[in-house]
Design an enzyme around this catalytic site. Structure first.
Site, PDB file in Angstrom:
ATOM      1  N   ASP A  94       0.831  -1.193   0.000  1.00  0.00           N
ATOM      2  CA  ASP A  94       0.000   0.000   0.000  1.00  0.00           C
ATOM      3  C   ASP A  94       0.878   1.260   0.000  1.00  0.00           C
ATOM      4  O   ASP A  94       1.929   1.292   0.643  1.00  0.00           O
ATOM      5  CB  ASP A  94      -0.866  -0.035   1.282  1.00  0.00           C
ATOM      6  CG  ASP A  94      -1.992   0.967   1.244  1.00  0.00           C
ATOM      7  OD1 ASP A  94      -2.792   0.922   0.296  1.00  0.00           O
ATOM      8  OD2 ASP A  94      -2.072   1.815   2.166  1.00  0.00           O
ATOM      9  N   GLU A 132       1.736  -0.099  -4.796  1.00  0.00           N
ATOM     10  CA  GLU A 132       0.711   0.844  -5.250  1.00  0.00           C
ATOM     11  C   GLU A 132       1.380   2.196  -5.470  1.00  0.00           C
ATOM     12  O   GLU A 132       1.876   2.809  -4.521  1.00  0.00           O
ATOM     13  CB  GLU A 132      -0.389   0.981  -4.195  1.00  0.00           C
ATOM     14  CG  GLU A 132      -1.445   1.991  -4.613  1.00  0.00           C
ATOM     15  CD  GLU A 132      -2.252   2.561  -3.442  1.00  0.00           C
ATOM     16  OE1 GLU A 132      -3.366   3.035  -3.680  1.00  0.00           O
ATOM     17  OE2 GLU A 132      -1.757   2.547  -2.293  1.00  0.00           O
TER      18      GLU A 132
END
Ligand SMILES: *[C@@H]1O[C@H](CO)[C@@H](O)[C@H](O)[C@H]1NC(C)=O
Ligand SMILES: *[C@@H]1O[C@H](CO)[C@@H](O)[C@H](O)[C@H]1NC(C)=O
Ligand SMILES: *[C@@H]1O[C@H](CO)[C@@H](O)[C@H](O)[C@H]1NC(C)=O
Ligand SMILES: *[C@@H]1O[C@H](CO)[C@@H](O)[C@H](O)[C@H]1NC(C)=O
Ligand SMILES: *[C@@H]1O[C@H](CO)[C@@H](O)[C@H](O)[C@H]1NC(C)=O
Ligand SMILES: *[C@@H]1O[C@H](CO)[C@@H](O)[C@H](O)[C@H]1NC(C)=O
Ligand SMILES: *[C@@H]1O[C@H](CO)[C@@H](O)[C@H](O)[C@H]1NC(C)=O
Ligand SMILES: *[C@@H]1O[C@H](CO)[C@@H](O)[C@H](O)[C@H]1NC(C)=O
Ligand SMILES: *[C@@H]1O[C@H](CO)[C@@H](O)[C@H](O)[C@H]1NC(C)=O
Length: 537
Positions: A223, A247
């Protein structure tokens, strides 16, 4: 001569495998992304309603994923990405509801009791492995979650305030600020971990190494990767020892390429944006823009064939919300499966869930009844075909090129496969596109979706008509479909995925002889290919 070719073919596979084994193993995979709380209810649980607008737990667990793996595997997926498993902030409801998605991490080294026990997570991991599938776990490293700008960290994994950056709101566009300031807002803060602090670096590395081993994890989805100093990642991913996909939100190819420089892969946000611009109905229908992004990607990234291709996720609207016509999704999804990269399907996309942004894009899957919908069937066909190509040829490492571009059409070619895509939508059109192929006159190509045969014309062209609407067409010489299980060709069950020189957790469970039959199979297939390309050319 042929023997030499065979020898070189096998040799190139063997030597390729010795390098970067884990990204190499993931390249041919197909990922189904799950939000644990929303995928399935536990067996015997009441068929509860789940209103995503309530932003609270709906009851999904790791066990309920384990109990419902057939639905994922029957659609042809070979990996599952699950939402974060770590302990989250527990407390009164926040202005944005409860921590049901798992991204509000407090102690990364503990598991989240809402989703099950340590044994439950291990059971999910081993259930996936016994099906020959991989487990990808989402991890949140950049930040923790709190309700103030001066939290008490005594219950956190990192307990000392000096291990965090002091509070500042992100000044978007200023990279230093994007890395050091706090995401979130002042109601729900996301305290930013100081990932240049050596104590933090080693605490995270020790944790991830132990976590990956304990749960036999095969890959990480990371993330907010671009909110962490890039030089943090090589040490972290090396400690993990498995495939890392970060990400990197936004359509800046340069930034994405920079982060692929420090980890195996990133989510392909630039292509996602270009697919929306090209296929959304109504929309700008920017096909040339998609081609530009594709070409620029091939020039910029270290390896486009391991990027994560998606149309939906927990942060973006459902495709069906922004583009109702199913053909728009089918054409865009075909691009993701048939071009460079690892396809990712977000749970519920196969049922055309239609919520908008957070929290509406996180609806429960159970009200759909997990039916064999037309979208589920289309995805199954794409997975069956791609798994077959990946198992039997070097298709996954081949490059995508553009054959033909029209105002509303795009024809691409990867390996021997030609995909003809359009944004004209479902209504029948009085139009067609001539696609110039490298195949000789009279070669017979089959569309894997309809099994309709297309004969190549005198100039190498194939004519695709939109008289019954703008469907995606995926063509391959019919001789190459033998063994695929598609269009009446029986599936050759003896051809298994080759876990080339695995250094991932599947290695220990794979029989030692597994590689030998698959090498023979590859050799046989390359014989068929050599023979058929002689026939065709
Ligand atoms: C960028 O953000 C950093 C950290 O907040 C700050 O120190 C710096 O002055 C900012 N730079 C510019 C050009 O605004
Ligand atoms: C992060 O931690 C390092 C090492 O403790 C320290 O030198 C640095 O100033 C900290 N960075 C910020 C932006 O607070
Ligand atoms: C199409 O996309 C390209 C690349 O993103 C962009 O440069 C161009 O302005 C777009 N054209 C239209 C008409 O939106
Ligand atoms: C998009 O999502 C919003 C919120 O979930 C919903 O109200 C709306 O009906 C959806 N639109 C479509 C076209 O599905
Ligand atoms: C659960 O309820 C929904 C309606 O809300 C229904 O469509 C679905 O089939 C039910 N599922 C089961 C397993 O009973
Ligand atoms: C879904 O339906 C298609 C078409 O009838 C069938 O071929 C396929 O096997 C079905 N899939 C599952 C998982 O039942
Ligand atoms: C390809 O590999 C996958 C994953 O191991 C397997 O499920 C599938 O049956 C194989 N397909 C073919 C056509 O051999
Ligand atoms: C694919 O393209 C890249 C970059 O353009 C090139 O380095 C690579 O050799 C190509 N691979 C194949 C199999 O053609
Ligand atoms: C289809 O288009 C062609 C040429 O553009 C035209 O001659 C023909 O009449 C059209 N047919 C229909 C049914 O509209």
């Amino acid at each position: 001569m042929l023997n030499l070719q065979l020898f070189l073919f096998i040799l190139s596979h063997l030597s390729y495998c010795a390098l970067a084994a884990t990204a190499d193993q993931w390249r041919g995979r197909s990922i189904y992304q799950v939000v644990t709380d929303r995928y399935a209810l536990p067996p015997n649980a009441p068929n509860s309603t789940c209103d995503p607008g309530q932003q609270t737990w709906c009851g999904g667990t790791w066990n309920s994923i384990t109990a419902n793996l057939d639905y994922i595997q029957n659609a042809g997926f070979t990996a599952v990405w699950i939402s974060p498993v770590s302990q989250n902030w527990e407390g009164p409801r926040t202005p944005y509801g409860d921590a049901y998605t798992g991204y509000w991490v407090q102690d990364i080294s503990q598991l989240n009791e809402h989703f099950g026990t340590s044994d439950d997570l291990k059971a999910l991991s081993s259930a996936l492995h016994s099906r020959g599938m991989y487990l990808m776990v989402d991890v949140v490293i950049n930040n923790v979650m709190a309700l103030s700008t001066k939290p008490d960290y005594s219950n956190y994994f990192l307990k000392d305030a000096s291990q965090y950056h002091p509070y500042c709101p992100v000044d978007w566009g200023n990279r230093t600020s994007e890395m050091n300031c706090w995401l979130g807002d002042t109601k729900v803060t996301l305290p930013d971990v100081n990932t240049t602090n050596p104590t933090v670096v080693s605490a995270y590395q020790q944790w991830i190494q132990q976590f990956v081993q304990e749960y036999s994890v095969d890959g990480l989805r990371i993330d907010a990767a671009k909110h962490v100093n890039a030089d943090f990642w090589p040490g972290f991913c090396q400690a993990a020892g498995i495939f890392c996909m970060g990400e990197v939100f936004g359509n800046d190819i340069g930034e994405c390429a920079e982060y692929q420089g420090v980890m195996d892969s990133v989510l392909n946000y630039p292509i996602y944006d270009a697919l929306v611009q090209a296929f959304q109905i109504p929309g700008p229908g920017n096909m040339t823009g998609l081609v530009e992004v594709m070409k620029q990607s091939q020039q910029s990234y270290r390896d486009v064939t391991v990027l994560g291709n998606f149309l939906e996720n927990q942060d973006n609207p459902r495709w069906t919300n922004i583009s109702v016509d199913p053909q728009s999704m089918y054409n865009a999804i075909t691009y993701n499966f048939m071009s460079d990269g690892i396809p990712i399907v977000y749970y519920g996309q196969e049922q055309r869930l239609n919520g908008n942004n957070d929290p509406w894009n996180r609806g429960p899957l159970w009200p759909t009844g997990y039916v064999n919908s037309s979208t589920y069937q289309l995805i199954t066909t794409l997975n069956t075909f791609r798994n077959f190509l990946v198992n039997t040829t070097d298709w996954a490492t081949s490059n995508t090129s553009v054959l033909t571009i029209g105002p509303n059409e795009l024809a691409i070619m990867k390996g021997s496969v030609i995909s003809v895509l359009t944004n004209v939508g479902s209504p029948p059109q009085n139009s067609s596109i001539a696609v110039y192929t490298p195949y000789p006159q009279s070669a017979a190509l089959l569309d894997i979706f309809t099994c309709v045969q297309y004969a190549v014309g005198s100039n190498g062209a194939v004519e695709v008509s939109y008289a019954s609407g703008g469907q995606a067409v995926v063509l391959i010489p019919s001789v190459y479909l033998a063994g695929s299980g598609l269009c009446g060709y029986t599936k050759n069950a003896n051809i298994k995925v080759n876990n080339k020189g695995s250094k991932g957790s599947l290695e220990s469970s794979a029989p030692a002889t597994a590689g030998i039959p698959s090498l023979i199979a590859m050799a046989l297939v390359s014989l068929v290919f050599a023979t058929s390309s002689i026939l065709v050319s």
